[in-house]
Design an enzyme around this catalytic site. Structure first.
Site, PDB file in Angstrom:
ATOM      1  N   ASP A 150      -2.084   3.371  -8.115  1.00 10.07           N
ATOM      2  CA  ASP A 150      -0.628   3.270  -8.084  1.00 10.07           C
ATOM      3  C   ASP A 150      -0.182   1.814  -8.152  1.00 10.07           C
ATOM      4  O   ASP A 150      -0.197   1.098  -7.163  1.00 10.07           O
ATOM      5  CB  ASP A 150      -0.102   3.931  -6.795  1.00 10.07           C
ATOM      6  CG  ASP A 150       1.426   3.905  -6.717  1.00 10.07           C
ATOM      7  OD1 ASP A 150       2.074   3.620  -7.758  1.00 10.07           O
ATOM      8  OD2 ASP A 150       1.958   4.171  -5.626  1.00 10.07           O
ATOM      9  N   LYS A 188       4.707  -2.830  -7.962  1.00  8.86           N
ATOM     10  CA  LYS A 188       4.463  -3.243  -6.575  1.00  8.86           C
ATOM     11  C   LYS A 188       4.067  -4.716  -6.553  1.00  8.86           C
ATOM     12  O   LYS A 188       3.421  -5.185  -7.480  1.00  8.86           O
ATOM     13  CB  LYS A 188       3.254  -2.471  -6.011  1.00  8.86           C
ATOM     14  CG  LYS A 188       3.525  -1.065  -5.593  1.00  8.86           C
ATOM     15  CD  LYS A 188       2.247  -0.471  -4.983  1.00  8.86           C
ATOM     16  CE  LYS A 188       2.441   0.999  -4.681  1.00  8.86           C
ATOM     17  NZ  LYS A 188       3.479   1.269  -3.697  1.00  8.86           N
ATOM     18  N   ASP A 238      -4.738   6.222  -3.404  1.00  6.09           N
ATOM     19  CA  ASP A 238      -3.580   7.089  -3.609  1.00  6.09           C
ATOM     20  C   ASP A 238      -3.920   8.488  -4.147  1.00  6.09           C
ATOM     21  O   ASP A 238      -3.043   9.292  -4.418  1.00  6.09           O
ATOM     22  CB  ASP A 238      -2.577   6.380  -4.530  1.00  6.09           C
ATOM     23  CG  ASP A 238      -1.136   6.604  -4.112  1.00  6.09           C
ATOM     24  OD1 ASP A 238      -0.911   7.038  -2.971  1.00  6.09           O
ATOM     25  OD2 ASP A 238      -0.241   6.358  -4.941  1.00  6.09           O
ATOM     26  N   ARG A 276       5.833  12.002  -5.161  1.00 10.72           N
ATOM     27  CA  ARG A 276       6.717  13.166  -5.029  1.00 10.72           C
ATOM     28  C   ARG A 276       6.969  13.814  -6.395  1.00 10.72           C
ATOM     29  O   ARG A 276       7.238  15.014  -6.471  1.00 10.72           O
ATOM     30  CB  ARG A 276       8.025  12.749  -4.339  1.00 10.72           C
ATOM     31  CG  ARG A 276       8.787  11.666  -5.037  1.00 10.72           C
ATOM     32  CD  ARG A 276       9.844  11.023  -4.147  1.00 10.72           C
ATOM     33  NE  ARG A 276       9.267  10.180  -3.096  1.00 10.72           N
ATOM     34  CZ  ARG A 276       9.961   9.503  -2.193  1.00 10.72           C
ATOM     35  NH1 ARG A 276      11.274   9.572  -2.187  1.00 10.72           N
ATOM     36  NH2 ARG A 276       9.366   8.761  -1.278  1.00 10.72           N
TER      37      ARG A 276
HETATM   38  N1  BES Z   1       1.386   5.332  -2.744  1.00  7.05           N
HETATM   39  C1  BES Z   1       2.584   4.823  -2.206  1.00  7.05           C
HETATM   40  C2  BES Z   1       2.668   4.956  -0.689  1.00  7.05           C
HETATM   41  C3  BES Z   1       1.628   4.235   0.123  1.00  7.05           C
HETATM   42  C4  BES Z   1       1.906   3.018   0.707  1.00  7.05           C
HETATM   43  C5  BES Z   1       0.409   4.817   0.369  1.00  7.05           C
HETATM   44  C6  BES Z   1       0.970   2.388   1.478  1.00  7.05           C
HETATM   45  C7  BES Z   1      -0.543   4.189   1.138  1.00  7.05           C
HETATM   46  C8  BES Z   1      -0.261   2.976   1.703  1.00  7.05           C
HETATM   47  C9  BES Z   1       3.776   5.564  -2.804  1.00  7.05           C
HETATM   48  O1  BES Z   1       3.625   6.021  -4.088  1.00  7.05           O
HETATM   49  C10 BES Z   1       4.909   4.596  -2.844  1.00  7.05           C
HETATM   50  O2  BES Z   1       4.827   3.633  -3.536  1.00  7.05           O
HETATM   51  N2  BES Z   1       5.952   4.878  -2.099  1.00  7.05           N
HETATM   52  C11 BES Z   1       7.101   4.053  -2.054  1.00  7.05           C
HETATM   53  C12 BES Z   1       8.291   4.947  -2.005  1.00  7.05           C
HETATM   54  C13 BES Z   1       9.602   4.232  -2.213  1.00  7.05           C
HETATM   55  C14 BES Z   1       9.693   3.681  -3.613  1.00  7.05           C
HETATM   56  C15 BES Z   1      10.709   5.223  -1.954  1.00  7.05           C
HETATM   57  C16 BES Z   1       6.998   3.169  -0.822  1.00  7.05           C
HETATM   58  O3  BES Z   1       6.497   3.612   0.204  1.00  7.05           O
HETATM   59  O4  BES Z   1       7.414   2.028  -0.893  1.00  7.05           O
HETATM   60 ZN    ZN Z   2       1.715   6.394  -4.673  1.00  7.04          ZN
HETATM   61 MN    MN Z   3       4.098   4.525  -5.551  1.00  3.87          MN
END
Ligand code: BES
Ligand code: ZN
Ligand code: MN
Length: 495
Positions: free
Chosen positions: A262, A269, A280, A343
């Site tokens: 991811d 990111k 992920d 999601r």
């Molecule tokens: N895979 C990430 C979440 C994650 C963060 C998993 C840290 C394991 C460790 C997920 O896809 C993500 O990026 N979520 C975002 C959501 C936001 C954009 C609403 C996040 O948590 O920042």
């Molecule tokens: Zn993710």
């Molecule tokens: Mn993500």
């Protein structure tokens, strides 16, 4: 590592490390009798030697005594009549001990395994503690690997072959999850994940293996999964494994997020939050391996595992913030943030699971960083559309000692996701950092029929340990969730 059970302390070999347990008391550490006591002389020698150290017996504390062929003392915390030894304490202590025995050829665990469940806990703790991931190290760099041989001292009365096998089956599945998670994204992408499944799950009268490739995904309407995967040269896959047991009357659906890497996509990111993102796909690995354990245990329950696999990359073909995708169930999503991709793939996967009319759907996903903000880095969040389903999972987690905590899905988490263009947006239009874990759950809830009990477990915090080792967890994938789900399946299965 190989692991055996020993029912006679006379067979203790002279050159193995002895692992013994101590309770913490106001008068110093107190030796806890193993299932079979060994000669008083050795016992007294250990007790005298430990007095000369500052070892207190607190939980997971270690002291190594250079007497005999080595004695490793491990703390089990306060143990009294009103405060009996907890199985998770024993599991963790066994794991800590096994982790510290790196390079030793053999150890005998003479811990207080005077019940079948205690012997089970020590087996799991030792198996997981002794795990290491060295596949990508060349020979010279492969320093002394973990403990090679372990035996567990168990009283005849508690040598329960079925229970020992069960512990080993569960540990095996957990170690497989860890391997899948720890394998770098250069080697683990949707196609290689699918090959692993193809290779290790052979279709038979009880098991259907279905792997969907691009064409089938398109044809069947996996629009959200395709959208997430379209920026990568590694195309998405969808896996459906159906285990059918004769006479079963409960159908459990397990849905896993399988983002093999991811980056965030176009909503990229920052590097500091990207380098652990090979984890992920932990949800997908967990559901697949849970099904394997349930099948190997021959539980009388029908279980279908669904893994939505994609690599989330930015590129000329990647989806853009504000793109709209149509999901498996027909609902449309406005993708306002390409980093909220879990999601999206789950929307399709939940829709697909729904079609099989299961009695209960549980999804596992490393869904939000917000889960870690809410619960800390070792606890998973449990959310659901039905309180009793959520409580059932929570009870199961508590019983096996996995850290999970129930959370609500408040109404306002859903309204944040109203979209001007599509049926729903994948994030709020105005970034709202509050309660992000619940917003994720509120989104997923839209993709399950309200009559079907559904539980969402956000395993983002505990799935990958990037901090110091703890208990039976070293660095990297932990395999969290397998024990809770197998235990739940055991409770839901017919006897
Ligand atoms: N895979 C990430 C979440 C994650 C963060 C998993 C840290 C394991 C460790 C997920 O896809 C993500 O990026 N979520 C975002 C959501 C936001 C954009 C609403 C996040 O948590 O920042
Ligand atoms: Zn993710
Ligand atoms: Mn993500």
């Amino acid at each position: 590592m190989s692991i055996t059970r020993l029912t006679d302390s006379k067979n203790i070999s002279a050159n193995e490390v002895l692992v013994v347990g101590f309770a913490q008391t106001d008068n110093g550490p107190e030796f806890l009798e193993p299932a079979i006591s060994f000669e008083a002389a050795s016992k007294n020698e250990i007790i005298e030697a430990i007095k000369l150290t500052d070892f207190s017996g607190k939980k997971s504390e270690l002291a190594y005594l250079t007497i005999k062929s080595g004695v490793l003392c491990v703390g089990l915390g306060k143990v009294t009549k009103t405060q009996p030894l907890e199985m998770e304490t024993l599991r963790r202590a066994s794991g800590v001990a096994a982790r510290s025995l790196v390079g030793k050829s053999s150890a005998l665990f003479a811990l207080p395994t005077n019940t079948t469940v205690a012997a089970h806990a020590v087996t799991i703790g030792v198996e997981l503690g002794a795990y290491s991931f060295t596949e990508f190290k060349t020979k010279n760099e492969k320093t002394s690997e973990t403990l090679k041989q372990a035996s567990i001292l168990v009283h005849d009365q508690f040598v329960n072959k079925a229970s020992f096998q069960e512990a080993q089956i569960i540990a095996e599945s957990i170690k497989n999850v860890r391997n899948l998670v720890n394998t770098p994204p250069s080697h683990m992408y949707p196609e290689t994940f699918a090959s692993y499944v193809k290779k290790t799950f052979k279709k038979n009268s009880k098991l259907t293996v279905e792997i969907l490739e691009e064409k089938a995904l398109k044809k069947q309407g996996f629009g959200a999964l395709i959208g997430v995967g379209q920026g990568s040269i590694n195309p998405p896959r969808f896996i459906r494994l159906a285990y059918k047991s004769r006479g079963a009357d409960f159908h459990l659906a397990l849905v896993g997020k399988g983002i093999t890497f991811d980056t965030g996509g176009i909503s990229l990111k920052p590097p500091s939050s990207m380098h652990t993102m090979k984890c992920d796909m932990a949800g997908a690995a967990t559901v697949v391996e849970t099904l394997r354990a349930i099948m190997d245990l021959d539980l009388k329950i029908n279980v279908t595992a669904y893994a939505a696999l994609a690599e989330n990359m930015p590129s000329a073909s990647a989806q853009r913030p504000s793109d709209v995708v149509t999901t498996f169930g027909g609902k449309t999503i406005e993708v306002l943030n390409t980093d909220a991709e879990g999601r999206l793939v789950l929307a399709d996967a939940l829709g697909r699971a729904q079609k099989d009319k299961p009695d209960l759907i549980i999804d596992l996903a490393t869904l939000t960083g917000a889960a870690t903000v809410a619960l800390g880095s070792r606890t998973a969040g449990i959310m659901a559309n039905k309180d009793d389903a959520r409580d059932q999972v929570f009870a199961s987690a508590k019983e096996v000692g996995e850290a999970m905590w129930p959370m609500q899905i408040p109404e306002e988490s859903r309204t944040i996701l109203d979209s001007k263009t599509a049926d729903i947006a994948n994030v709020g239009f105005t970034p709202n950092p509050a309660g992000g874990m619940m917003v994720g759950a509120a989104f997923l809830q839209e993709f399950v029929d309200e009559k079907t009990p559904w539980v969402h477990i956000d395993i983002a915090p505990p799935a990958f340990n990037e901090g110091a080792p703890y208990g039976y967890n070293g660095f990297g994938g932990t395999g969290v969730g397998v024990r809770t789900l197998v235990h739940l399946a055991q409770k839901l299965a017919k006897n």
